[in-house]
Design a protein around this motif. Structure first.
Motif: not given
Lengths: 521, 284
Positions: A103-116
């Motif tokens: 589950t360690g990827f959640d933060l990276a995915i969320a930040l990526g979506i907000l950035r994109a």
């Protein structure tokens, strides 16, 4: 490590300074790190938000937990006051050819979506690790330490994590920023509410060993065996009636071992991090692990495994002591699994998705009763076991396992009047001799990965285990009369080498051979 | 292994001493060297729950008798019986009397005694008074114990608790007027209560060693008692009564454990001292 090497990559695009106007980018990239066993790989989380029917797709061999990140991330973004884009969101975990777990990827995915999607105006230039709760809270994940160390080695100095993991990351030397929620993380990255880097927690005060040798009355021969085991990293079997102090002797062993050096501390702590057993206040281990799994332990618990694979007791005991009390009560199939880690000093867990390797360089100490009732040879209680039952009891230990145990000693019941004996040696005194012996070993093995006599190869033995004439006579007689196998012969010489090292002798003397012979399992 | 053969009391190969019994086994099943049960023999019996001392004495007595050409008879049970057979096989011949059919015994017993049985067939015989497939019952062992007494000229009880089957052998030896000896054991050890009682009541004479056993058979012992001097002799003396851990041994000898190591190691190598699986040391 602290100086920020330029991030060697194609990832982060043009302007790095926060720009006031929201600029929508086609593809956002954020760093995360995948973990298989202790093997790590930097993962680029690429997020593309494109026109099309609303959809949210994760590609790049995500496992079930990563797939489910979609639901957590969607809810966390919405519940943190941001907008989840009603467009086609594609997340790619690159490199895409290996399976990603956890589950360690959640933060990276969320930040990526907000950035994109333009809700975050700046690129994220840090390793992002953390699991999201549906309300946007950030939760700690296992295996922070090896992942942060990997990122550091690749030049990524900053890490954004859950508060509970920040200490671990800081202890590895990273600029660690801990957050309680996605919102805090976004505010920090955007610059609207910066968080101070977490200070590396002070190392734990050196733990007082559980048992000091001076606490144990009598038992000269078992204590000598402990000293030999500690010096040469030889495995040890203690046999004796219940209540004679086998467990106490085993617990005294860490007090005889050299202190953990920095590399060992990092290696041992990394295993504990992967197992989620790190104390957030003192993430770096200071004293050698002492693991004592119960005899009902399953093979999975002992050597590790599961999905995702977790390290077992043999790996949690890496750089420390693995104590198996009531050895004969362990199921034979469980004991059989010990053979690989004892031989290879690591354990590889192969599964459909790939193999995970954990280190397992531990010192094995085992204890057992001499017979099913426990009182064979006990002057205090008469043994009521039939000879066949005794033999069956001992038969539970397989030959191959016993073959890998270097030393065996009897732990007798100490008569009451000797419980008050004086002039016992303390652990510190014995440890002094152990350290001196270890230095002799290290000097001999300089330039190799081996450190102790237990690891001597046959070539090492030929080179370093010179025996004097008397000793040679004794050895020759042992081989002739006792039909010593080649493996037994080498094991005997390794132990004799340690006995000589403890005595400060370059040559192995007859006395050293004799001691090794008498303690041979 | 060859199959067992059955012989009746009229057969010239039938052991004549068995005819002393009120009901001699008919037929007697024999597997192995058919002539061995006819020779001079001593029975050595005792408890299954033997002490280390009892096992050593049984082994030594059996080895001494076998070396003098005497066949050692026992019951192939755990403990004293097995030690007696093993001791005899080191130096000569031995006969095992089973309390059930020979095939039934071999099918049921553990690997270790099956190996021992195979060696006995090679250097002696397995005998039974029951057909090969007859199962064991309580009373079959009582009869077997009597047969053991009858088959020998002299009967020795090494260690027997007060309810031991070895006492049946002792009682039968008295009835048949076979000389009966018991090995004295320490007071307070359950394994020796019955054998000590035999000495106390005068039913058995106390046996003091292999020389006395050989003398009872009209034989001279093969040599003087081996005297070993110095630390070697003192270690062997200290281990005579029971196995010891190295610390206890060193304390008894008034030495430090390291000073003992070389001498003890030499004794282990020569086989005079045996390391036990629990890390203690025993005289062989």
């Amino acid at each position: 490590m602290r100086d920020r090497a330029p991030i060697a990559t194609d990832v982060i695009g043009e302007s790095r300074s926060p720009t006031p106007e929201v600029k929508v980018r086609a593809v956002a990239r954020v760093w995360a790190c995948a973990l298989w066993g202790l093997e790590t790989a930097l993962v680029t989380v690429e997020v593309d938000v494109a026109n099309g029917l609303p959809a949210f797709v994760v590609v790049g061999l995500p496992d079930a937990a990563v797939q489910e990140a979609r639901e957590r991330v969607r809810a966390a973004i919405r519940n943190s006051g941001y907008e989840f884009p009603l467009r086609r969101v594609t997340v790619n975990l690159a490199p895409a050819e290996r399976r990603k777990e956890g589950t360690g990827f959640d933060l990276a995915i969320a930040l990526g979506i907000l950035r994109a999607s333009g809700q975050l105006a700046v690129d994220v230039e840090a390793l992002c690790l953390g699991e999201l709760a549906l309300d946007g809270a950030l939760r700690p994940v296992r295996g922070t330490m090896p992942r942060v160390r990997h990122a550091l080695a690749r030049g990524i100095a900053a890490a954004l994590l859950a508060s509970a993991n920040a200490g671990e990351a800081a202890a590895c030397g990273a600029d660690a920023y801990g957050f309680g929620s996605l919102r805090e993380a976004v505010d920090h990255v955007a610059g609207s509410a910066r968080v101070a880097p977490t200070v590396a927690p002070a190392p734990a005060p050196p733990e007082r060993p559980a048992v000091d040798l001076a606490d144990i009355a009598g038992q000269e021969t078992p204590k000598r065996a402990l000293e030999i085991a500690a010096a040469g990293a030889h495995s040890l079997l203690l046999v004796g009636p219940p209540g004679t102090g086998k467990t106490m002797l085993a617990r005294a062993l860490p007090s005889l071992l050299p202190p953990l050096d920095h590399d060992e501390a990092l290696a041992a702590s990394a295993v504990h991090s992967v197992a989620g057993l790190v104390d957030p206040r003192h993430p770096l281990l200071r004293s050698r692990p002492f693991r004592a799994p119960h005899h009902t332990a399953s093979p999975l618990a002992l050597v590790g495994g599961g999905s995702p694979p977790r390290p077992g007791e043999v790996s949690l005991a890496h750089c420390g002591v693995l104590f198996l009390d009531e050895l004969a009560e362990f199921s034979p199939s469980v004991l059989d699994t010990l053979r690989e880690p004892l031989e290879e000093r690591s354990i590889t867990i192969s599964r459909a998705g790939g193999a995970a390797t954990y280190p397992a360089r531990f010192l094995l100490v085992a204890a057992m009763n001499p017979c099913p009732c426990g009182h064979l040879g006990d002057p205090a209680v008469e043994c009521r076991c039939l000879p066949d039952a005794v033999e069956r009891y001992r038969g539970r230990l397989s030959g191959p396992l016993l073959d890998r145990i270097d030393l065996r000693v009897n732990v007798p019941r100490v008569p009451y009047e000797r419980l008050r004996d004086e002039g016992r040696e303390s652990s510190a005194t014995v440890r002094g001799r152990v350290l001196a012996a270890r230095e002799r070993m290290a000097a001999r093995l300089v330039g190799t990965a081996r450190r102790t006599n237990a690891e001597l190869t046959v070539a090492d033995i030929r080179r370093w285990c010179r025996v004097d004439d008397d000793g040679e006579t004794l050895l020759g007689a042992a081989i002739r009369e006792r039909r010593l196998s080649a493996r037994g012969y080498h094991r005997l010489l390794r132990v004799a080498r340690t006995v000589a090292d403890l005595a400060g002798s370059d040559q192995i003397r007859a006395d050293d051979v004799a001691v090794a012979l008498l303690m041979r399992a | 292994m060859s199959a067992a053969i059955a012989i009746g009391p009229a057969d010239p190969r039938y052991p004549p001493r068995l005819l002393d019994l009120a009901h001699p086994p008919d037929p007697l099943w024999v597997r192995g060297e058919i002539a061995v049960p006819l020779e001079r023999a001593v029975s050595i019996v005792g408890t299954r729950r033997a002490t280390g001392y009892g096992l050593r004495v049984a082994r030594e007595l059996a080895a001494a008798a076998a070396a003098a050409g005497i066949v050692v008879v026992s019951g192939l049970a755990q403990g004293i019986d097995s030690a007696a057979h093993e001791g005899a096989l080191e130096r000569g011949r031995t006969v095992a009397v089973l309390g059930q059919g020979i095939a039934a015994y071999l099918a049921r017993t553990n690997a270790r005694r099956r190996r021992l049985a195979a060696e006995i067939v090679r250097a002696g015989a397995l005998i039974a008074e029951y057909p090969p497939d007859a199962p064991a019952k309580d009373w079959t062992f009582a009869r077997r114990n009597a047969t053991i007494a009858a088959l020998a000229e002299v009967v020795i009880v090494v260690e027997a608790p007060s309810d031991s089957g070895a006492l049946i052998t002792a009682a039968e030896a008295r009835r048949l007027r076979r000389p009966l000896y018991a090995v004295p054991g320490p007071i307070g050890v359950a394994a020796c209560a019955g054998s000590n009682a035999l000495i106390a009541s005068g039913e058995a004479r106390a046996l003091t060693g292999a020389e006395m056993l050989l003398a009872s058979l009209g034989l001279a012992s093969d040599g003087a008692v081996r005297r070993t001097d110095g630390d070697t002799g003192r270690i062997l003396d200290a281990l005579a009564a029971s196995p010891l851990d190295p610390d206890a041994l060193a304390k008894r000898l008034g030495l430090a454990a390291p000073a003992l190591a070389q001498t003890l190691a030499r004794l282990v190598i020569s086989g005079e001292v045996r390391p036990c699986p629990d890390g203690r040391f025993a005289r062989r």
